[in-house]
Design a protein around this motif. Structure first.
Motif, short mmCIF file in Angstrom:
data_model
loop_
_atom_site.label_atom_id
_atom_site.label_comp_id
_atom_site.label_asym_id
_atom_site.label_seq_id
_atom_site.Cartn_x
_atom_site.Cartn_y
_atom_site.Cartn_z
N GLU A 61 0.20 11.81 -10.97
CA GLU A 61 0.00 11.12 -12.10
C GLU A 61 0.93 10.70 -12.85
OE1 GLU A 61 -3.84 12.39 -13.36
OE2 GLU A 61 -4.61 10.59 -12.54
N ALA B 49 -3.29 10.41 -2.50
CA ALA B 49 -3.46 9.21 -3.57
C ALA B 49 -3.11 8.02 -2.99
CB ALA B 49 -2.56 9.83 -4.93
N GLU B 50 -3.64 7.15 -3.41
CA GLU B 50 -3.22 5.52 -2.70
C GLU B 50 -3.19 4.98 -3.93
OE1 GLU B 50 -6.03 4.52 0.22
OE2 GLU B 50 -5.08 6.09 1.58
N THR B 51 -2.07 3.77 -3.85
CA THR B 51 -2.19 2.75 -5.01
C THR B 51 -1.49 1.64 -4.25
OG1 THR B 51 -1.06 2.32 -7.02
CG2 THR B 51 0.12 3.51 -5.29
N ALA C 260 -1.54 4.80 -11.57
CA ALA C 260 -2.35 3.86 -11.02
C ALA C 260 -3.02 4.53 -9.78
CB ALA C 260 -1.88 2.71 -11.31
N VAL C 261 -3.20 5.66 -9.47
CA VAL C 261 -3.70 6.19 -8.29
C VAL C 261 -4.96 6.42 -7.82
CG1 VAL C 261 -1.28 6.68 -7.56
CG2 VAL C 261 -2.80 8.47 -8.56
N GLU C 262 -5.63 6.47 -7.04
CA GLU C 262 -6.89 6.82 -6.68
C GLU C 262 -6.66 8.08 -5.50
OE1 GLU C 262 -9.29 3.88 -5.16
OE2 GLU C 262 -8.64 2.28 -6.52
N PHE C 263 -7.44 9.28 -6.02
CA PHE C 263 -7.42 10.47 -5.19
C PHE C 263 -8.52 10.76 -4.30
CE2 PHE C 263 -4.86 11.35 -9.21
CZ PHE C 263 -3.48 11.72 -8.50
N VAL C 264 -8.00 11.23 -3.18
CA VAL C 264 -8.78 11.99 -2.19
C VAL C 264 -8.16 13.25 -1.91
CG1 VAL C 264 -9.59 11.92 0.30
CG2 VAL C 264 -9.05 9.61 -1.00
N ARG D 215 -2.30 17.42 -9.28
CA ARG D 215 -2.85 16.04 -9.41
C ARG D 215 -2.12 15.50 -10.69
NH1 ARG D 215 -8.00 13.82 -8.55
NH2 ARG D 215 -8.57 15.90 -7.57
N ASP E 97 1.01 -1.08 0.12
CA ASP E 97 0.01 0.06 0.18
C ASP E 97 0.79 1.26 -0.10
OD1 ASP E 97 -2.52 -1.40 0.33
OD2 ASP E 97 -1.83 -1.58 2.37
N ARG F 194 0.71 5.48 -0.03
CA ARG F 194 0.22 6.66 0.30
C ARG F 194 0.96 7.75 -0.09
NH1 ARG F 194 -4.12 9.16 3.62
NH2 ARG F 194 -3.63 11.09 4.49
#
Length: 140
Positions: free
Chosen positions: A29, A46-48, A34-38, A25, A8, A10
């Motif tokens: 990227e 971001a987390e991946t 391949a990250v998901e943002f908050v 952002r 994981d 962060r």
């Protein structure tokens, strides 16, 4: 045999008042596609679960030894951390941050390794080198 990596990561990047969140952002990227943002106030998170694209950048830029030093310098039993220069990330370039953070702040990455081990995962991301070329682990 193929090793399955369970990690994981962060990724945190400050967003200053003078910056556009979408540009920050884009910088994240560029190195970690391949990250998901908050979004949090003043912070892009971001987390991946894969750093393979980041590893490809390390290989392309031929900075495996530098990466290994940074990963080892901030290594724990559970993972490792490192910081990257945000300005370089805007250009899709890996540049490790050392010393005081830049005015815009650095991109901070915290990696937690579940399997196999931290050492093995670092070897996967940035393999040991000999004369600047990655060493085949079966030859060691």
């Amino acid at each position: 045999m193929t090793t399955v990596y369970s990690v994981d990561a962060r990724i945190e990047a400050p967003v200053r008042d003078t910056e556009v969140t979408d540009r920050v952002r884009d910088a994240v990227e560029a190195l970690f596609p391949a990250v998901e943002f908050v979004s949090e106030p003043g912070l892009l998170v971001a987390e991946t679960h894969s750093l393979d694209d980041f590893s490809d950048k390390l290989h392309e830029q031929e900075i495996l030894d530098t990466a290994r030093r940074e990963f080892d310098r901030n290594r724990t039993d559970d993972g490792f951390t490192f910081s990257l220069k945000k300005q370089a990330a805007f250009q899709g370039v890996v540049n490790f941050a050392v010393g005081d953070p830049d005015e815009l702040g650095d991109i901070d990455v915290a990696v937690t390794v579940r399997s196999p081990s931290v050492e093995e995962y670092i070897d996967h991301l940035a393999p040991p080198t000999e004369d600047g070329a990655p060493v085949d682990p079966d030859r060691r």
